[in-house]
Design a protein around this motif. Structure first.
Motif, short mmCIF file in Angstrom:
data_model
loop_
_atom_site.label_atom_id
_atom_site.label_comp_id
_atom_site.label_asym_id
_atom_site.label_seq_id
_atom_site.Cartn_x
_atom_site.Cartn_y
_atom_site.Cartn_z
N THR A 200 -5.46 5.35 6.82
CA THR A 200 -4.24 4.65 6.39
C THR A 200 -3.55 3.93 7.53
O THR A 200 -2.36 3.63 7.46
N VAL B 228 0.21 4.27 0.29
CA VAL B 228 -0.18 5.37 1.18
C VAL B 228 -0.25 4.92 2.64
O VAL B 228 -0.73 5.68 3.50
N ALA B 229 0.19 3.70 2.94
CA ALA B 229 0.15 3.21 4.32
C ALA B 229 0.91 4.16 5.25
O ALA B 229 2.06 4.52 4.98
N SER C 298 -10.85 3.05 5.18
CA SER C 298 -9.55 2.68 4.60
C SER C 298 -9.42 3.18 3.18
O SER C 298 -10.39 3.17 2.41
N GLY D 34 -6.36 2.49 0.10
CA GLY D 34 -5.11 1.88 -0.30
C GLY D 34 -4.82 2.19 -1.75
O GLY D 34 -5.74 2.28 -2.57
N SER E 34 -4.47 0.90 8.78
CA SER E 34 -4.69 -0.56 8.67
C SER E 34 -5.64 -1.09 9.73
O SER E 34 -5.62 -2.28 10.05
N ASN F 255 0.85 -1.19 0.00
CA ASN F 255 0.00 0.00 0.00
C ASN F 255 0.88 1.24 0.00
O ASN F 255 1.59 1.51 0.98
#
Length: 630
Positions: free
Chosen positions: A380, A359-360, A481, A483, A382, A357
């Motif tokens: 972001t 943009v995590a 979320s 991703g 999770s 991902n």
């Protein structure tokens, strides 16, 4: 906000979240309808398996008539642990077993009938496949569920009140003796003319009321309250309206209460849900890894490829549904190695495409924010239980990500926090080009609803900035979320199911204009030959030795122009084609309009006649996308 795993109702869940918020930032109000906790947990499974196995497997049928000898059920190497290992390696979270299909044969030793595994050679009549699979599921960490057909073509009392007592007893037996189940599956195909107790008969039932579903639901809630109930209209989850494995890009998790029932005649609506619905009934996308639901040896080379399964994943789980993938167990009692290999590779492709991902951990810039419990960083982190929310009255907002250097990207994940309802009605995804201009990404489907999960595939862009503009919503936004991914080289390929490739004798259709006839042999599944009346005459041009007839039904939506039962005759002159070589039904053709094949003893003939003895919808023309004679 954290996701509450211990609450037993969606209302309690919403109230609990509101109570733990600080006084200065109020939790967004739930927008009805909202899911029960068990429906949220069910949707989080995302992918799980179907197992079709029974007398049909050994008698080369899809819908058995209830007249096959139980002695023909004799798998030599049956191994439910092999099934479980295959499913785990394919990313499946659970499995639903067809404990009894329409033919009435029971895969467990139900004492109310002698039409069961107890009368088969398998383990000298002491086998119990429901038990074997439920035990294997516990060993390998899979959830277990059961399919029990309301229809029963073996029972002479079907259609009477006496049959209902029998059906309820079967259901109670399955629910009380095999542990916890996550779903109970009721097929919408039930009743009507056909074969009962091995004899042709007509049974007309009121599909909406005959089974007394309210009584069934009470039984389920009292014995297995955590189970989600599947049928055309739920109440736990709904059929998606096709057996091709996909939902509409626009897919609401709602239905209008009391409107949809088993056998609902507007099934095409179920791909999209009812935007004005007042009951939470999310979509389950069922599809077989092969053309048929039961095992047929001639389909060993027609197993869906990993790429085709990946495409279905994006159009089921990625369209706010779940994916129920069927494995037709073979005559040895095993999942075929081709099916296994393709399913395992499919799971690897999913993991590969959505591995990193981009943009995590990043905090995006947002145009509006509700307060400190609902900050942009929640999208972001999770954690599905945290979410960004906008202020009351703000139904449109922007989310913008910036990167230090330009990044390749072609996939996106979006999730709403559905315990508070499904909200988003439309959105746009944009990237910034080298000149600093915002441009929309190129994709081939509308960007409307999101729900539990939306996955987008778009043409690869390389950019230092990406923006999601939520342009309309049913209330304040609640986004859990986001991703962004680079699926790698070749990710721009649009996977497509290849057209059926059948060799055929050349033929003409003398009763029809030539310009129409070519539609049935142009190898284009999207063109259809329509034939008024109940008779199709095929001229092979010369005497041939023929042994099979094949056709792909009309592929248009909604599907209506289908032959239900037929007679196939051959002859040497066009006005005396009267040698009957096969008659029967095209089982499940309305819901699964795949290639239909009729095999018969080889015979010499120049002409064939297919006669429709019953249409799925009376009075409709016959529709043929492709025809082949071999």
């Amino acid at each position: 906000m954290r996701f509450f795993a211990s609450m037993t109702s969606s209302l309690a869940m919403a109230l609990a979240m509101a109570s733990c918020s600080s006084s200065d930032v109020k939790t967004p109000e739930a927008i009805l309808p909202i899911p029960e906790l068990k429906q949220v947990e069910w949707q989080q499974m995302e992918t799980y398996a179907f197992i079709h196995f029974g007398l049909n497997t050994f008698n080369d049928r899809e819908w058995g008539y209830g007249d096959s000898d139980p002695a023909t059920f004799n798998p030599a190497r049956l191994d439910c642990e092999q099934w479980a290992r295959t499913l785990v390696n394919s990313g499946m979270k659970g499995v639903i077993l067809t404990a009894k299909h329409h033919d009435g044969f029971c895969l467990w030793p139900f004492r109310g009938t002698d039409y069961s595994i107890a009368r088969s050679p398998y383990k000298d009549g002491k086998g119990d496949i429901v038990r074997e699979l439920s035990d294997a599921c516990r060993k390998y960490g899979l959830k277990f569920a059961v399919y029990l057909s309301p229809w029963d073509r073996n029972r002479t009392d079907y259609g009477t009140p006496a049959y209902l007592d029998y059906f309820y007893a079967q259901l109670r037996d399955l629910l009380t003796n095999y542990g916890e189940v996550f779903e109970v599956w009721f097929d919408g195909a039930n009743g009507g003319d056909g074969w009962y107790g091995g004899a042709k008969d007509v049974r007309t039932i009121d599909r909406k009321n005959y089974y007394n579903y309210p009584r069934i639901y009470e039984m389920l809630d009292s014995i297995q309250p955590q189970a989600v109930i599947f049928s055309d209209g739920g109440p736990g989850c709904r059929w998606v309206g096709n057996e091709k494995g996909f939902a509409g890009a626009t897919n609401w998790s709602f239905l209008r209460r009391g409107e949809v029932f088993p056998g609902y005649d507007k099934s095409y609506e179920l791909q999209y849900g009812h935007p004005d619905g007042d009951q939470w009934v999310p979509a389950e996308c069922d599809v077989s890894i092969r053309p048929g639901w039961f095992y047929h040896p001639e389909e060993d080379n027609r197993v869906k490829t990993p790429e085709q399964l990946l495409d279905l994943y994006y159009r089921s789980v990625g369209h706010n549904g779940t994916l129920l993938l069927n494995f037709p167990v073979d005559r040895n009692g095993l999942i075929h190695p081709v099916d296994s290999a393709n399913a395992v590779r499919f799971y690897q492709l999913v993991q590969q495409e959505l591995k990193t991902n981009l943009v995590a951990g990043l905090t995006p810039k947002v145009s509006n924010e509700r307060g400190r419990q609902f900050k942009a960083a929640a999208m972001t982190d999770s954690d599905y239980g945290t979410y960004w929310a906008t202020e009351d009255g703000v139904h449109a907002a922007d989310v913008e990500f910036a990167f230090d250097t330009p990044r390749r990207m072609n996939r996106m994940l979006l999730q709403e926090y559905i315990p508070l309802g499904q909200r988003v009605k439309s959105f746009v995804v944009e990237y910034k080009n080298e000149q600093g201009v915002w441009l929309p990404v190129r994709l081939n489907e509308e960007t409307t609803t999101i729900g539990y999960k939306r996955l987008l595939r778009f043409e690869t862009v390389k950019s230092a900035a990406l923006r999601i503009r939520f342009t309309d919503s049913r209330g304040p936004l609640c986004i859990s979320s986001i991703g962004v991914y680079d699926a790698g080289e070749g990710a721009d390929i649009a996977y497509a199911v290849p057209a059926e490739q059948l060799k055929s004798f050349s033929f003409s259709l003398p009763d029809l204009p030539e310009q129409n006839s070519v539609l049935a042999s142009d190898r284009n599944a999207q063109t259809t030959l329509f034939v008024e009346g109940d008779r199709l005459l095929i001229d092979l041009g010369a005497e041939r030795t023929v042994s099979s007839f094949h056709f792909l039904p009309d592929q248009a939506e909604p599907n209506r122009r289908f032959v239900a039962t037929y007679e196939l005759s051959v002859g040497m002159v066009p006005d005396r084609v009267n040698r009957l070589v096969k008659s029967g039904e095209f089982s499940n053709i309305r819901n699964n309009p795949v290639m239909q094949s009729v095999y018969f003893t080889p015979v010499k003939a120049r002409y064939l006649v297919l006669k429709a003895t019953r249409m799925v919808v009376p009075g409709e023309a016959m529709g043929f996308a492709e025809i082949a004679v071999q």
